[in-house]
Design an enzyme around this catalytic site. Structure first.
Site, PDB file in Angstrom:
ATOM      1  N   TYR A 140      41.641  31.693  32.812  1.00 37.60           N
ATOM      2  CA  TYR A 140      42.531  30.876  33.645  1.00 37.60           C
ATOM      3  C   TYR A 140      42.837  29.526  33.004  1.00 37.60           C
ATOM      4  O   TYR A 140      43.771  28.841  33.401  1.00 37.60           O
ATOM      5  CB  TYR A 140      41.921  30.646  35.036  1.00 37.60           C
ATOM      6  CG  TYR A 140      41.885  31.883  35.924  1.00 37.60           C
ATOM      7  CD1 TYR A 140      42.362  33.107  35.478  1.00 37.60           C
ATOM      8  CD2 TYR A 140      41.371  31.818  37.204  1.00 37.60           C
ATOM      9  CE1 TYR A 140      42.318  34.232  36.271  1.00 37.60           C
ATOM     10  CE2 TYR A 140      41.324  32.951  38.021  1.00 37.60           C
ATOM     11  CZ  TYR A 140      41.798  34.142  37.541  1.00 37.60           C
ATOM     12  OH  TYR A 140      41.752  35.262  38.337  1.00 37.60           O
ATOM     13  N   LYS A 191      32.412  42.549  30.415  1.00 40.83           N
ATOM     14  CA  LYS A 191      33.153  43.704  29.885  1.00 40.83           C
ATOM     15  C   LYS A 191      32.824  43.739  28.393  1.00 40.83           C
ATOM     16  O   LYS A 191      33.712  43.667  27.529  1.00 40.83           O
ATOM     17  CB  LYS A 191      34.654  43.515  30.170  1.00 40.83           C
ATOM     18  CG  LYS A 191      35.506  44.727  29.886  1.00 40.83           C
ATOM     19  CD  LYS A 191      35.351  45.856  30.869  1.00 40.83           C
ATOM     20  CE  LYS A 191      36.174  47.050  30.458  1.00 40.83           C
ATOM     21  NZ  LYS A 191      35.906  48.264  31.250  1.00 40.83           N
ATOM     22  N   ASP A 223      34.040  46.971  35.769  1.00 41.77           N
ATOM     23  CA  ASP A 223      34.631  48.112  36.490  1.00 41.77           C
ATOM     24  C   ASP A 223      33.555  48.822  37.311  1.00 41.77           C
ATOM     25  O   ASP A 223      33.775  49.190  38.477  1.00 41.77           O
ATOM     26  CB  ASP A 223      35.339  49.076  35.529  1.00 41.77           C
ATOM     27  CG  ASP A 223      34.583  49.311  34.234  1.00 41.77           C
ATOM     28  OD1 ASP A 223      33.632  48.558  33.938  1.00 41.77           O
ATOM     29  OD2 ASP A 223      34.932  50.254  33.501  1.00 41.77           O
ATOM     30  N   ASP A 247      36.712  35.977  40.522  1.00 47.95           N
ATOM     31  CA  ASP A 247      37.812  35.822  41.473  1.00 47.95           C
ATOM     32  C   ASP A 247      38.014  37.139  42.228  1.00 47.95           C
ATOM     33  O   ASP A 247      38.093  37.184  43.467  1.00 47.95           O
ATOM     34  CB  ASP A 247      39.075  35.466  40.667  1.00 47.95           C
ATOM     35  CG  ASP A 247      40.243  35.033  41.524  1.00 47.95           C
ATOM     36  OD1 ASP A 247      40.076  34.962  42.746  1.00 47.95           O
ATOM     37  OD2 ASP A 247      41.324  34.778  40.962  1.00 47.95           O
ATOM     38  N   ASP A 251      36.373  38.486  46.220  1.00 47.15           N
ATOM     39  CA  ASP A 251      37.260  38.903  47.316  1.00 47.15           C
ATOM     40  C   ASP A 251      36.863  40.279  47.839  1.00 47.15           C
ATOM     41  O   ASP A 251      36.901  40.533  49.052  1.00 47.15           O
ATOM     42  CB  ASP A 251      38.718  38.928  46.858  1.00 47.15           C
ATOM     43  CG  ASP A 251      39.428  37.606  47.142  1.00 47.15           C
ATOM     44  OD1 ASP A 251      38.710  36.602  47.308  1.00 47.15           O
ATOM     45  OD2 ASP A 251      40.666  37.581  47.192  1.00 47.15           O
TER      46      ASP A 251
END
Ligand code: NAD
Length: 359
Positions: A140, A191, A223, A247, A251
């Site tokens: 980001y 990852k 994942d 992020d 959620d």
């Protein structure tokens, strides 16, 4: 005297921050907390008034404050603006200017809300996860970024995923220490099978684990973590991950609890100065209707009192009051189920005040 800055923001922000402010004002008086409350604009409302999402006057107040309560920013009204002056830039600017690198997002399922979860009660009841998300680095913020035109004439969008060793160690420390205070389990999500940056992340977490023999460290690819969160979420205690993965996973974890409207969050600097905000956004679809759930914002005030203002007793009172209100069967529209009483944003805030007055 501790300074608290209130940034209502956009959409449902002003509605939910109004309710949280009532709680702060009451406790300030009742417990002599000696808090000085101030207000400023950020996000779309700041763009409307000052032309920028983070005016200098707001940043100065934020720097001077001991803690900040934010509602949410953003909405369709500002979606067509240039990326550099979108409302979200106000939020990112606050996080980076104040170096709020450590984002704590608890996902706790209140027993009274077990039915509100989209998962079966036996999978989620008693859920208590803490997601520690790195907040000021990663993709980001990485440079270079942008949209360029290739020699072929085709446009190409690009971002850079980057973490320095010191950034990884800084967030690792927050996560290991949080795990020490909780169930002693830390799962680092990366990852590392594809991204070099997370190979380094994994290596450093392993190295840090030697200094925390009381914490059991495990690793999981993002994942798989997404899958495990909905398959068997109670296997997690503390999860640490980078900005983008955090992020998304936070959620998903939020939804396990039944409503994103219930979850607070804290973003801390190295000295525990923090910005506190609900996990959800500005919910433009329900803004102005008086039906938003203010509990995540009210519970964010509890986190603020605990982490930045060292007022644990006051924080406990808020959490108890929220639980009592849920026991009374009062629910905003997002968490309503059969046989319970539907209330508005303001009615929910008033019920928390009433519950606090009885404690
Ligand atoms: P959102 O979290 O605002 O809304 C998602 C869904 O959850 C909506 O249906 C909404 O009505 C519901 N919801 C959210 N909070 C609720 C509450 N307190 N009570 C009841 N229902 C609630 O996410 P979105 O729709 O993806 O984003 C809307 C805007 O918010 C966008 O402009 C986005 O950029 C912004 N946003 C801001 C923040 C922030 O300020 N921290 C975070 C995420 C999104």
């Amino acid at each position: 005297m501790s300074k608290v800055l209130l940034l209502a923001g956009d959409g449902i922000g002003p509605e939910i921050v109004t309710e949280a402010e009532k709680v702060l004002v009451l406790l300030n008086e009742k417990l002599n907390l000696n808090l000085d409350l101030d207000h400023a604009k950020v996000g779309g409302s700041a763009i409307d008034e000052f032309g920028v999402p983070l005016p200098d006057s707001t940043l100065d107040k934020a720097k001077a404050a001991d803690a900040i309560l934010l509602g949410a920013v953003g909405g369709p009204k500002w979606d067509a603006l240039d990326m550099a002056i979108r409302p979200e830039k106000g939020l990112l600017g606050l996080r980076s200017n104040l170096e709020l690198f450590g984002n704590l997002r608890p996902a706790i399922l209140y027993p009274q809300l077990a039915d509100a979860s989209s998962l079966k009660p036996e999978i989620v009841s008693g859920l208590d996860i803490l997601i520690v998300r790195e907040l000021t680095g990663g993709i980001y913020f990485g440079q270079p970024r942008g949209v360029r035109v290739l020699e072929s004439g085709e446009r190409q969008g690009y971002n850079t995923y980057v973490y320095s060793e010191s950034e990884i160690r800084r967030i690792g420390k927050v996560a290991f220490e949080a795990a020490q205070k909780r169930g002693g389990k830390l799962c680092s999500v990366d990852k590392a099978n594809v991204l070099e940056v997370t190979v380094l992340w994994r290596e450093i977490m392993d190295d840090m684990a030697k200094d925390y023999p009381d914490v059991e460290l495990s690793h999981m690819y993002v994942d798989n973590a997404a899958m495990q969160l909905v398959r068997a979420p109670k296997q997690f205690d503390v999860v640490v991950t980078g900005n983008m993965f955090g992020d998304i996973l936070s959620d998903a974890a939020a939804m396990l609890t039944g409503s994103i409207g219930m979850l607070p969050s804290a973003s801390l600097d190295v000295n525990n100065k923090g910005m506190y905000e609900p996990c959800h956004g500005s919910a433009p679809d329900i803004a102005g209707q008086g039906i938003a759930n203010p509990l995540a914002t009210i519970l964010s005030v509890a986190m603020m009192l605990r982490y930045s203002l060292n007022e644990n007793a006051a924080a406990d009172l808020i959490e108890k009051a929220v639980s009592n209100v849920l026991d009374q069967g009062l629910r905003t529209a997002d968490i309503i189920s059969k046989g319970l009483t539907k209330v508005t944003t303001a009615e929910m805030g008033d019920a928390v005040i009433e519950a606090l007055n009885k404690l």
